[in-house]
Motif scaffolding. Structure first.
Motif, PDB file in Angstrom:
ATOM      1  N   VAL A 160      -1.335 -83.885  34.387  1.00 60.41           N
ATOM      2  CA  VAL A 160      -1.752 -83.658  32.999  1.00 60.41           C
ATOM      3  C   VAL A 160      -1.093 -82.406  32.440  1.00 60.41           C
ATOM      4  O   VAL A 160      -0.554 -82.407  31.316  1.00 60.41           O
ATOM      5  CB  VAL A 160      -3.290 -83.548  32.919  1.00 60.41           C
ATOM      6  CG1 VAL A 160      -3.715 -83.096  31.518  1.00 60.41           C
ATOM      7  CG2 VAL A 160      -3.937 -84.881  33.254  1.00 60.41           C
ATOM      8  N   LEU A 161      -1.117 -81.305  33.209  1.00 57.15           N
ATOM      9  CA  LEU A 161      -0.565 -80.045  32.730  1.00 57.15           C
ATOM     10  C   LEU A 161       0.956 -80.084  32.607  1.00 57.15           C
ATOM     11  O   LEU A 161       1.534 -79.266  31.894  1.00 57.15           O
ATOM     12  CB  LEU A 161      -0.975 -78.902  33.664  1.00 57.15           C
ATOM     13  CG  LEU A 161      -2.468 -78.576  33.703  1.00 57.15           C
ATOM     14  CD1 LEU A 161      -2.739 -77.402  34.633  1.00 57.15           C
ATOM     15  CD2 LEU A 161      -2.997 -78.275  32.304  1.00 57.15           C
ATOM     16  N   SER A 162       1.614 -81.019  33.304  1.00 56.96           N
ATOM     17  CA  SER A 162       3.074 -81.111  33.185  1.00 56.96           C
ATOM     18  C   SER A 162       3.507 -81.759  31.878  1.00 56.96           C
ATOM     19  O   SER A 162       4.654 -81.608  31.456  1.00 56.96           O
ATOM     20  CB  SER A 162       3.656 -81.901  34.368  1.00 56.96           C
ATOM     21  OG  SER A 162       3.284 -83.264  34.306  1.00 56.96           O
ATOM     22  N   PHE A 163       2.566 -82.470  31.226  1.00 54.37           N
ATOM     23  CA  PHE A 163       2.880 -83.118  29.952  1.00 54.37           C
ATOM     24  C   PHE A 163       2.178 -82.470  28.764  1.00 54.37           C
ATOM     25  O   PHE A 163       2.584 -82.671  27.626  1.00 54.37           O
ATOM     26  CB  PHE A 163       2.487 -84.599  30.003  1.00 54.37           C
ATOM     27  CG  PHE A 163       3.393 -85.442  30.850  1.00 54.37           C
ATOM     28  CD1 PHE A 163       4.561 -85.971  30.335  1.00 54.37           C
ATOM     29  CD2 PHE A 163       3.084 -85.695  32.182  1.00 54.37           C
ATOM     30  CE1 PHE A 163       5.407 -86.750  31.116  1.00 54.37           C
ATOM     31  CE2 PHE A 163       3.920 -86.467  32.972  1.00 54.37           C
ATOM     32  CZ  PHE A 163       5.087 -86.996  32.447  1.00 54.37           C
ATOM     33  N   ALA A 164       1.108 -81.725  29.021  1.00 50.71           N
ATOM     34  CA  ALA A 164       0.300 -81.157  27.944  1.00 50.71           C
ATOM     35  C   ALA A 164       0.248 -79.632  28.056  1.00 50.71           C
ATOM     36  O   ALA A 164       0.292 -79.076  29.151  1.00 50.71           O
ATOM     37  CB  ALA A 164      -1.124 -81.728  27.987  1.00 50.71           C
ATOM     38  N   GLY A 165       0.153 -78.978  26.910  1.00 48.51           N
ATOM     39  CA  GLY A 165      -0.059 -77.535  26.903  1.00 48.51           C
ATOM     40  C   GLY A 165       1.186 -76.693  26.815  1.00 48.51           C
ATOM     41  O   GLY A 165       1.117 -75.491  26.554  1.00 48.51           O
ATOM     42  N   GLY A 166       2.348 -77.281  27.053  1.00 47.14           N
ATOM     43  CA  GLY A 166       3.587 -76.529  26.938  1.00 47.14           C
ATOM     44  C   GLY A 166       3.693 -75.393  27.940  1.00 47.14           C
ATOM     45  O   GLY A 166       3.063 -75.400  28.999  1.00 47.14           O
ATOM     46  N   GLU A 167       4.465 -74.380  27.581  1.00 49.30           N
ATOM     47  CA  GLU A 167       4.695 -73.254  28.483  1.00 49.30           C
ATOM     48  C   GLU A 167       3.463 -72.376  28.638  1.00 49.30           C
ATOM     49  O   GLU A 167       3.393 -71.566  29.554  1.00 49.30           O
ATOM     50  CB  GLU A 167       5.868 -72.407  27.979  1.00 49.30           C
ATOM     51  CG  GLU A 167       7.217 -73.061  28.193  1.00 49.30           C
ATOM     52  CD  GLU A 167       7.470 -73.360  29.661  1.00 49.30           C
ATOM     53  OE1 GLU A 167       7.310 -72.454  30.492  1.00 49.30           O
ATOM     54  OE2 GLU A 167       7.833 -74.516  29.978  1.00 49.30           O
ATOM     55  N   GLY A 168       2.484 -72.547  27.748  1.00 46.81           N
ATOM     56  CA  GLY A 168       1.280 -71.732  27.849  1.00 46.81           C
ATOM     57  C   GLY A 168       0.480 -72.012  29.108  1.00 46.81           C
ATOM     58  O   GLY A 168      -0.191 -71.117  29.636  1.00 46.81           O
ATOM     59  N   VAL A 169       0.561 -73.239  29.613  1.00 52.53           N
ATOM     60  CA  VAL A 169      -0.201 -73.586  30.812  1.00 52.53           C
ATOM     61  C   VAL A 169       0.679 -73.584  32.056  1.00 52.53           C
ATOM     62  O   VAL A 169       0.183 -73.855  33.154  1.00 52.53           O
ATOM     63  CB  VAL A 169      -0.855 -74.982  30.658  1.00 52.53           C
ATOM     64  CG1 VAL A 169      -1.797 -75.007  29.466  1.00 52.53           C
ATOM     65  CG2 VAL A 169       0.194 -76.082  30.526  1.00 52.53           C
TER      66      VAL A 169
END
Length: 287
Positions: free
Chosen positions: A119-128
């Motif tokens: 999920v985090l690899s597709f969502a949130g951009g560089e912020g996550v």
């Protein structure tokens, strides 16, 4: 419980069996896909933490592949147990001395890491990205466990051949790394990214993973000594030498070292075939 591990279904029922278990391909696929899942997640975590922005496709594919395969492993485990209630019983009644209970829980733990990383690899951009990278390093530990623990379980049984195979966990781990990288490179090739930097990095990493697997396999056979008969000279020997050693390890390595211009799918497919054959011959050596 004794020291034998005939199958998950027998383990859940609390049955100790010293006769040869009635193995089938569900278990072989379970071992094989679990190894790929752990290796793919490890590869993704390395690309995520130490790669460049151009490696984004590598870690995205690796995380999602690990998630899908660990889900399939859960399904295969339930099918082997016969009914979902047995799987739920094993999960709900955690026993730290029961390797099958630990294994079922680790499937869930690793699946959670794979899900969050995907999920985090597709969502949130560089912020996550910092959070995703830290989580992936922790999740790699669970991935290593999934890749290796089945080999450790088999070597901890009281059955011939398996009980003498002290490096089986390390061999399964090495195979998981090479097959995980091969699976990612195959998917990169099929998605049209074989010209990218990430593809060449994964192929180069898989070269060293194959070399390491060959070394571990050699040590595995040396330590087995005469107990290696079912593999090296029995009815499984043609599949072991021809399928695993030659097709699954030596040919892909030589193709890579020689720089032969074969489609990227071919060496990767050979490595994956070798990984499946490894688990098949190990399991069927006591079938």
């Amino acid at each position: 419980w004794g020291r034998s591990w005939p199958s998950e279904s027998a383990a859940v029922k609390g049955v100790t069996m010293l006769k040869n278990p009635d193995w089938h391909l569900l278990i072989v696929w379970y071992f094989f896909l679990g190894g790929i899942a752990g290796g793919a997640y490890f590869t993704a975590a390395i690309a995520d933490n130490f790669g460049s922005p151009r490696d984004k496709s590598v870690f995205r594919i690796g995380y999602v592949l690990a998630l899908l395969l660990i889900g399939l492993c859960g399904i295969l485990l339930i099918l082997d147990l016969g009914t979902p209630s047995r799987f739920l019983n094993m999960v709900m009644n955690f026993r730290f001395w029961n390797p099958m209970s630990i294994g079922a829980w680790m499937l869930g733990v690793f699946g959670l890491f794979a899900f969050v990383s995907s999920v985090l690899s597709f969502a949130g951009g560089e912020g996550v990205a910092p959070l995703r990278r830290r989580l992936s390093l922790i999740g790699t530990i669970a991935g290593f466990f999934i890749s290796a623990y089945t080999g450790v379980l088999l070597s901890g049984t009281a059955l011939p051949f398996w009980t003498d195979a002290r490096l089986m966990g390390a061999l399964f781990l090495a195979s998981g790394a090479s097959t995980g990288m091969a699976a990612i490179s195959l998917l990169l090739y099929l998605s049209g990214e074989s010209a990218g930097e990430g593809f060449s990095k994964v192929k180069r990493a898989d070269r060293y993973a194959i070399m390491f697997e060959i070394v571990v396999l050699a040590a595995f056979l040396v330590l087995l000594g005469g107990a290696a008969g079912p593999l090296v000279s029995g009815q499984l020997a043609p599949l072991f030498w021809g399928g695993l050693v030659v097709v699954g390890l030596v040919i892909p390595l030589l193709v890579d070292l020689a720089g032969l211009k074969l489609p990227g799918a071919v060496p990767a497919a050979l490595v994956l075939a070798g990984g499946f054959i490894l688990r098949y011959v190990i399991v069927m050596a006591n079938a």
